[in-house]
Design a protein around this motif. Structure first.
Motif, short mmCIF file in Angstrom:
data_model
loop_
_atom_site.label_atom_id
_atom_site.label_comp_id
_atom_site.label_asym_id
_atom_site.label_seq_id
_atom_site.Cartn_x
_atom_site.Cartn_y
_atom_site.Cartn_z
N THR A 140 17.87 11.32 2.35
CA THR A 140 17.75 12.62 1.68
C THR A 140 17.08 12.54 0.32
O THR A 140 16.71 13.56 -0.25
CB THR A 140 19.14 13.25 1.49
OG1 THR A 140 19.90 12.44 0.57
CG2 THR A 140 19.89 13.34 2.82
N SER B 31 24.49 15.10 -0.77
CA SER B 31 23.81 15.42 -2.02
C SER B 31 23.94 16.91 -2.34
O SER B 31 24.05 17.29 -3.49
CB SER B 31 22.32 15.04 -1.93
OG SER B 31 22.16 13.66 -1.75
N GLY B 32 23.93 17.75 -1.29
CA GLY B 32 24.10 19.18 -1.48
C GLY B 32 25.57 19.56 -1.65
O GLY B 32 26.47 18.74 -1.42
N ASP B 33 25.79 20.80 -2.04
CA ASP B 33 27.16 21.26 -2.27
C ASP B 33 27.76 21.81 -0.97
O ASP B 33 27.20 21.67 0.11
CB ASP B 33 27.20 22.30 -3.39
CG ASP B 33 26.36 23.54 -3.10
OD1 ASP B 33 25.98 23.75 -1.91
OD2 ASP B 33 26.07 24.30 -4.03
N GLU C 240 18.08 17.44 2.23
CA GLU C 240 19.27 17.24 3.05
C GLU C 240 19.46 18.40 4.02
O GLU C 240 19.74 18.19 5.22
CB GLU C 240 20.50 17.11 2.14
CG GLU C 240 21.79 16.84 2.88
CD GLU C 240 22.92 16.56 1.90
OE1 GLU C 240 23.28 15.39 1.75
OE2 GLU C 240 23.42 17.53 1.27
N THR D 236 25.63 24.01 1.24
CA THR D 236 24.62 23.32 2.04
C THR D 236 25.19 22.91 3.39
O THR D 236 24.51 22.97 4.42
CB THR D 236 24.11 22.06 1.30
OG1 THR D 236 23.56 22.44 0.04
CG2 THR D 236 23.05 21.33 2.11
N PRO E 117 19.19 18.11 -2.32
CA PRO E 117 19.91 19.02 -1.43
C PRO E 117 19.01 19.77 -0.46
O PRO E 117 19.39 20.01 0.70
CB PRO E 117 20.60 19.98 -2.40
CG PRO E 117 20.77 19.20 -3.66
CD PRO E 117 19.54 18.34 -3.74
N PRO F 208 30.92 16.54 -1.42
CA PRO F 208 29.93 17.44 -2.01
C PRO F 208 30.52 18.18 -3.19
O PRO F 208 31.71 18.54 -3.17
CB PRO F 208 29.60 18.40 -0.86
CG PRO F 208 30.80 18.37 0.02
CD PRO F 208 31.36 16.98 -0.09
#
Length: 362
Positions: A99, A126-128, A106, A131, A103, A149
């Protein structure tokens, strides 16, 4: 044969990110204008959102996905080896993706996996939560490894220090009750298990070791995904925390080196550094060498992650070892188990391995 439109095509045509398209098409949060634009573009391109998991379970083709931020990072290589070993023993192929800690990238890879009917994924996120929410709603079985996340900040919590969120997570992982600030209705929106190392115990042990050697001005060098390690560091050093000694890079080796070099030059009074990962540890070693700082006479170093080159340094580095391969293997076991999203997270122990990079404060 005409090429079928992908979620990336819709995102580019609508002028938004892949994660935004995924949220809109799965009924997630978005402004009215954004929702209208995305839906219009999707209709224009005749996008068929198989990535949102229609009949995903029935169309499953086998295999699982593995998403990590950086395939060249030694720790993620160890974690990947564990996943591959477990998948091999179960006869499951693995689709791997990097990734880059981005994000949006990803989200694009998640969409690609779902379009290929890969419905089980292990990820170092990596994203919240937003995501990942569309994938979970689509029926994808997800297990996080190494970290969780970051949560989207709620309106009523804008004034809270991010370190407080991370500290609450650390307390929960240690089996302790988080501090009563957030109502129960504001619970974590993703019911996703994770396999994590005990960051809190590892960092705490390292700081106590350095304190025992007489060090009082100890710095923390962190990167993306190290919020919990930074929170553990702040907790271990105690109040008041000198925030100038808590420094973050953006993830690349150049950024890590710049952060380490800047830290050494701006705070010549520091006597010890805890690096939050092996890339940051490498940067600290290089920066100290460039600035003619002797290890451990001028500065003591502790690195989170035990990697082969740590023993080859002069002097060999003291490290907080976490079981990367075991972490990957356990995450794969969870994702292959039925009812995984109801499973409890697994916290694996860390170990402080003392070598030659730490000495008494002179």
């Amino acid at each position: 044969m005409e090429k079928r439109a992908t979620i990336k095509d819709v995102a580019e045509a609508a002028g938004v990110g892949v994660a935004t398209v995924s949220r809109v098409l799965s009924g997630g949060s978005a402004s009215a204008s954004t929702r209208e634009r995305v839906l219009a573009v999707a209709a224009q391109l005749d996008y068929r959102p198989s990535a949102l998991g229609r009949n995903l379970r029935q169309r499953r083709t086998g295999g699982l996905g593995l998403l990590v931020p950086d395939l060249t990072d030694t720790f993620y290589g160890q974690l990947s080896e564990g996943v591959l070993a477990c998948a091999r023993s179960s006869g499951e192929p693995v689709v791997m993706g990097s990734t880059g800690g981005d994000p949006e990238q990803e989200a694009e890879l998640i969409g690609m996996l779902l379009e290929q009917s890969v419905d089980r994924v292990i990820a170092v996120p990596s994203g919240d939560a937003e995501t990942w929410a569309p994938a979970v709603r689509a029926g994808m079985t997800v297990v996080f490894a190494d970290r969780l996340p970051p949560e989207a900040v709620r309106e009523e919590e804008h004034d809270r220090d991010p370190a407080e969120h991370a500290l609450d997570d650390l307390l929960l992982l240690d089996g302790l009750a988080a501090r009563p600030r957030v109502p129960e209705s504001a619970a974590r929106p993703l019911d996703v298990p994770a396999v994590l190392a005990d960051d809190r115990a590892g960092i705490r042990t390292a700081v106590r070791y350095l304190r025992g050697l007489g060090h009082r001005r100890i710095a923390f060098l962190g990167g993306p995904g190290h919020d919990r390690r930074a929170a553990a560091f702040r907790e271990a050093v105690g109040a008041p925390v000198d925030e100038e000694l808590v420094v973050f890079g953006t993830g690349s080796r150049d950024s890590a080196y710049a952060a380490a070099s800047g830290l050494f030059q701006s705070r010549p009074d520091l006597s010890a550094v805890v690096a939050g990962g092996n890339v940051l540890g490498e940067a600290a070693v290089l920066a100290a060498r460039e600035l003619d700082l002797r290890v451990p006479k001028d500065v003591s170093l502790v690195m989170y992650d035990d990697v082969p080159w740590a023993e080859l340094c002069a002097p060999p580095l003291t490290v907080i070892a976490q079981p990367g391969r075991d972490m990957g293997y356990r995450a794969c076991e969870l994702v292959l188990r039925e009812g995984t999203r109801r499973a409890r997270s697994v916290v694996l122990p860390t170990e402080l391995i003392i070598r030659g990079s730490c000495g008494p404060r002179r």
